[in-house]
Design a protein around this motif. Structure first.
Motif, PDB file in Angstrom:
ATOM      1  N   ASP A   1       2.210  -0.752  12.130  1.00 14.33           N
ATOM      2  CA  ASP A   1       2.352  -0.712  10.671  1.00 14.33           C
ATOM      3  C   ASP A   1       3.142   0.528  10.260  1.00 14.33           C
ATOM      4  OD1 ASP A   1       1.976  -1.564   8.062  1.00 14.33           O
ATOM      5  OD2 ASP A   1       0.005  -0.621   7.867  1.00 14.33           O
ATOM      6  N   LYS A   2       4.226   0.299   9.576  1.00 11.35           N
ATOM      7  CA  LYS A   2       5.099   1.400   9.149  1.00 11.35           C
ATOM      8  C   LYS A   2       4.318   2.407   8.307  1.00 11.35           C
ATOM      9  CE  LYS A   2       8.066   0.575   5.787  1.00 11.35           C
ATOM     10  NZ  LYS A   2       9.247   0.214   4.990  1.00 11.35           N
ATOM     11  N   ASN A   3       3.593   1.905   7.324  1.00 11.83           N
ATOM     12  CA  ASN A   3       2.892   2.809   6.409  1.00 11.83           C
ATOM     13  C   ASN A   3       1.870   1.986   5.614  1.00 11.83           C
ATOM     14  OD1 ASN A   3       2.126   4.532   4.329  1.00 11.83           O
ATOM     15  ND2 ASN A   3       4.129   5.531   4.270  1.00 11.83           N
TER      16      ASN A   3
ATOM     17  N   ALA B   1       2.897  -4.511  -0.340  1.00  9.39           N
ATOM     18  CA  ALA B   1       2.665  -5.068  -1.681  1.00  9.39           C
ATOM     19  C   ALA B   1       1.201  -4.937  -2.093  1.00  9.39           C
ATOM     20  CB  ALA B   1       3.099  -6.532  -1.704  1.00  9.39           C
TER      21      ALA B   1
ATOM     22  N   ASN C   1      -8.172 -11.124  -8.384  1.00  9.02           N
ATOM     23  CA  ASN C   1      -8.234 -12.549  -8.041  1.00  9.02           C
ATOM     24  C   ASN C   1      -8.377 -12.818  -6.548  1.00  9.02           C
ATOM     25  OD1 ASN C   1      -5.733 -11.710  -7.299  1.00  9.02           O
ATOM     26  ND2 ASN C   1      -4.586 -13.114  -8.602  1.00  9.02           N
TER      27      ASN C   1
ATOM     28  N   VAL D   1       8.745  -0.493  13.266  1.00  7.39           N
ATOM     29  CA  VAL D   1       9.500  -1.308  14.224  1.00  7.39           C
ATOM     30  C   VAL D   1      10.972  -1.309  13.810  1.00  7.39           C
ATOM     31  CG1 VAL D   1       9.806  -3.651  15.093  1.00  7.39           C
ATOM     32  CG2 VAL D   1       7.505  -2.728  14.752  1.00  7.39           C
TER      33      VAL D   1
ATOM     34  N   ASP E   1       4.302 -12.670   2.977  1.00  5.85           N
ATOM     35  CA  ASP E   1       5.473 -12.618   2.093  1.00  5.85           C
ATOM     36  C   ASP E   1       6.806 -12.673   2.830  1.00  5.85           C
ATOM     37  OD1 ASP E   1       3.691 -12.441   0.033  1.00  5.85           O
ATOM     38  OD2 ASP E   1       4.357 -10.494  -0.714  1.00  5.85           O
TER      39      ASP E   1
ATOM     40  N   ALA F   1      -2.254 -12.302  -2.173  1.00  3.45           N
ATOM     41  CA  ALA F   1      -2.959 -11.730  -1.021  1.00  3.45           C
ATOM     42  C   ALA F   1      -3.745 -12.810  -0.277  1.00  3.45           C
ATOM     43  CB  ALA F   1      -3.894 -10.619  -1.495  1.00  3.45           C
TER      44      ALA F   1
HETATM   45  C1  LIG Z   1       2.932  -4.881  -7.843  1.00 11.20           C
HETATM   46  C2  LIG Z   1       2.289  -6.056  -7.159  1.00 11.20           C
HETATM   47  C3  LIG Z   1       1.103  -6.573  -7.657  1.00 11.20           C
HETATM   48  C4  LIG Z   1       0.474  -7.658  -7.022  1.00 11.20           C
HETATM   49  N1  LIG Z   1      -0.700  -8.156  -7.523  1.00 11.20           N
HETATM   50  C5  LIG Z   1      -1.356  -9.134  -6.848  1.00 11.20           C
HETATM   51  C6  LIG Z   1      -2.617  -9.620  -7.304  1.00 11.20           C
HETATM   52  O1  LIG Z   1      -3.146  -9.168  -8.327  1.00 11.20           O
HETATM   53  N2  LIG Z   1      -3.242 -10.593  -6.572  1.00 11.20           N
HETATM   54  C7  LIG Z   1      -2.688 -11.124  -5.432  1.00 11.20           C
HETATM   55  O2  LIG Z   1      -3.310 -11.964  -4.797  1.00 11.20           O
HETATM   56  N3  LIG Z   1      -1.479 -10.699  -5.004  1.00 11.20           N
HETATM   57  C8  LIG Z   1      -0.798  -9.720  -5.675  1.00 11.20           C
HETATM   58  N4  LIG Z   1       0.428  -9.290  -5.218  1.00 11.20           N
HETATM   59  C9  LIG Z   1       1.020  -9.950  -4.052  1.00 11.20           C
HETATM   60  C10 LIG Z   1       0.354  -9.522  -2.723  1.00 11.20           C
HETATM   61  O3  LIG Z   1       0.141  -8.132  -2.750  1.00 11.20           O
HETATM   62  C11 LIG Z   1       1.250  -9.940  -1.555  1.00 11.20           C
HETATM   63  O4  LIG Z   1       1.469 -11.331  -1.616  1.00 11.20           O
HETATM   64  C12 LIG Z   1       0.608  -9.579  -0.207  1.00 11.20           C
HETATM   65  O5  LIG Z   1       0.316  -8.206  -0.137  1.00 11.20           O
HETATM   66  C13 LIG Z   1       1.550  -9.962   0.939  1.00 11.20           C
HETATM   67  O6  LIG Z   1       0.960  -9.562   2.138  1.00 11.20           O
HETATM   68  P1  LIG Z   1       1.829  -9.241   3.455  1.00 11.20           P
HETATM   69  O7  LIG Z   1       0.834  -8.831   4.467  1.00 11.20           O
HETATM   70  O8  LIG Z   1       2.727 -10.387   3.706  1.00 11.20           O
HETATM   71  O9  LIG Z   1       2.791  -8.022   3.043  1.00 11.20           O
HETATM   72  P2  LIG Z   1       2.494  -6.536   2.558  1.00 11.20           P
HETATM   73  O10 LIG Z   1       1.207  -6.442   1.815  1.00 11.20           O
HETATM   74  O11 LIG Z   1       3.739  -6.117   1.835  1.00 11.20           O
HETATM   75  O12 LIG Z   1       2.334  -5.696   3.904  1.00 11.20           O
HETATM   76  C14 LIG Z   1       3.419  -5.539   4.780  1.00 11.20           C
HETATM   77  C15 LIG Z   1       3.130  -4.359   5.735  1.00 11.20           C
HETATM   78  O13 LIG Z   1       4.197  -4.319   6.688  1.00 11.20           O
HETATM   79  C16 LIG Z   1       4.577  -2.980   6.919  1.00 11.20           C
HETATM   80  N5  LIG Z   1       5.966  -2.953   7.402  1.00 11.20           N
HETATM   81  C17 LIG Z   1       7.107  -3.234   6.736  1.00 11.20           C
HETATM   82  N6  LIG Z   1       8.188  -3.090   7.516  1.00 11.20           N
HETATM   83  C18 LIG Z   1       7.708  -2.706   8.725  1.00 11.20           C
HETATM   84  C19 LIG Z   1       8.337  -2.367   9.969  1.00 11.20           C
HETATM   85  N7  LIG Z   1       9.664  -2.422  10.153  1.00 11.20           N
HETATM   86  N8  LIG Z   1       7.531  -1.981  11.015  1.00 11.20           N
HETATM   87  C20 LIG Z   1       6.165  -1.935  10.879  1.00 11.20           C
HETATM   88  N9  LIG Z   1       5.544  -2.229   9.715  1.00 11.20           N
HETATM   89  C21 LIG Z   1       6.301  -2.616   8.664  1.00 11.20           C
HETATM   90  C22 LIG Z   1       4.380  -2.298   5.563  1.00 11.20           C
HETATM   91  O14 LIG Z   1       4.224  -0.889   5.700  1.00 11.20           O
HETATM   92  C23 LIG Z   1       3.104  -2.999   5.060  1.00 11.20           C
HETATM   93  O15 LIG Z   1       1.940  -2.261   5.461  1.00 11.20           O
HETATM   94  C24 LIG Z   1       1.067  -8.223  -5.859  1.00 11.20           C
HETATM   95  C25 LIG Z   1       2.276  -7.701  -5.373  1.00 11.20           C
HETATM   96  C26 LIG Z   1       2.877  -6.621  -6.000  1.00 11.20           C
HETATM   97  C27 LIG Z   1       4.171  -6.066  -5.460  1.00 11.20           C
END
Ligand SMILES: Cc1cc2nc3c(=O)[nH]c(=O)nc-3n(C[C@H](O)[C@H](O)[C@H](O)COP(=O)(O)OP(=O)(O)OC[C@H]3O[C@@H](n4cnc5c(N)ncnc54)[C@H](O)[C@@H]3O)c2cc1C
Length: 318
Positions: A35-37, A42, A51, A84, A278, A287
């Protein structure tokens, strides 16, 4: 540098990656999350998540993510902070490259989210890899005793600028607004002897030639004056929505909108590689959807690895 072999390598520690790791770890598959950070995905930046089924509507996204991560770790997931920067998915072992070491997985899960942004500053795309970077941990050492610029005010920008202070002669920190007085990390950064902060300042252009970046053109938002800085590296940390797939090269098929193509089991067009959350650029970025993707992929991976005996794993000594 360290090389680690494992059953499942997951790139990204958001809700998609953590839920996948929870299931694969519980299925006794050796699982690593890279995990980068944990503060920049999001979910991590979501102020309040009202929700997500079963949790308090007061809960912040960061707190929910911490619960998810801790649960996966509790079941045996090896969670590591690492960015990565490349993969090789051509062989049976899926190889993942980070500045901290190389990871070899019998399966690979792409879960890096969609918090990338298209290059938007003039010169950013042109000089990417020739002075423009998004990873101080990966590239910082190339700028020992040189001047660099860091653009952005989010947590990632602050942490990456701190990394660069160990190498660069001067870190020019460029922010379009003033950091908050109670932001301890920003205050700490500004007090470093080799940091020069340019507040209320916009990056107008990244300049250079065939050899790479030579400087940046800035505009002060208060008095509209222009300024040129002679930097050799520019590290850009701005938020925006675009699937993060830059570390894949052209090894995995994408849709026209930049999301990764998957089947019903979250399997990509490359055998042994899954994509969840995403990064698929789904129309419903939530989420709970990301967590569901993680569960589906984990169950598919369990089935895939347990019916495939060809690879002899090195950590079984019986
Ligand atoms: C402002 C905002 C508000 C939101 N509000 C809601 C809400 O109220 N309810 C809801 O259900 N959803 C909400 N969402 C949407 C939800 O947060 C996302 O759909 C969900 O977090 C996607 O999950 P994910 O694991 O795919 O990506 P992310 O949560 O984006 O996690 C991706 C991870 O990958 C890591 N990463 C990225 N590139 C690299 C790399 N090269 N190497 C290693 N690690 C890497 C990042 O550091 C991060 O930790 C919101 C989104 C935003 C932007």
């Amino acid at each position: 540098m360290e090389t680690i072999e494992t059953d499942v390598v997951i790139v990204g520690g958001g809700p998609a990656g953590c839920s996948c790791a929870l299931y694969t770890s519980r299925a006794d598959l050796k699982t690593v999350i890279l995990d980068k950070n944990p503060a920049v995905g999001a979910l991590a930046i979501t102020h309040q998540i009202a929700n997500y089924p079963g949790v308090s509507s007061e809960m912040s996204g960061e707190d929910l993510l911490t619960l998810m991560r801790d649960q996966a770790i509790q079941y045996g997931t090896d969670y590591r902070r690492a960015q990565v920067f490349g993969v090789d998915v051509t062989g049976d072992w899926k190889i993942v490259y980070t500045p901290e070491g190389t990871f070899k997985g019998r399966s690979l899960v792409l879960a890096s989210g969609a918090m990338g942004r298209p290059a938007s500053f003039k010169g950013e795309a042109e000089f990417l890899g020739r002075g423009v970077s998004y990873c101080a941990t990966c590239d910082g050492a190339f700028y020992r005793d040189r001047e660099v610029a860091v653009v952005g005010i989010n947590k990632e920008a602050l942490e990456e600028a701190q990394v660069l202070t160990k190498f660069a002669s001067t870190v020019h920190w460029i922010t379009s607004s003033d950091p908050k007085d109670n932001d301890a990390h920003a205050m700490e950064l500004m007090h470093q002897s080799n940091v020069k902060h340019w507040s209320r300042t916009r990056l107008m252009e990244i300049q250079g030639d065939e050899a790479g970046v030579k400087g940046v053109l800035l505009k002060n938002r208060t008095n509209e004056s222009n300024l040129e800085l002679p930097v050799e590296g520019v590290f850009v940390y701005m938020s925006g929505s675009k699937p993060i797939t830059d570390f894949l090269g052209d090894q995995i098929a994408l849709k026209e909108d930049g999301g990764i193509i998957v089947d019903d089991f979250m399997s990509t067009t490359s055998e042994g590689v899954w994509a969840i959350g995403d990064i698929r650029n789904t129309p419903f970025k939530q989420a709970v959807v990301a967590a569901s993707d993680g569960c589906i992929a984990a169950m598919a991976i369990d089935r895939y690895l347990n019916s495939r005996k060809a690879i002899r794993v090195d950590w079984v000594h019986s």
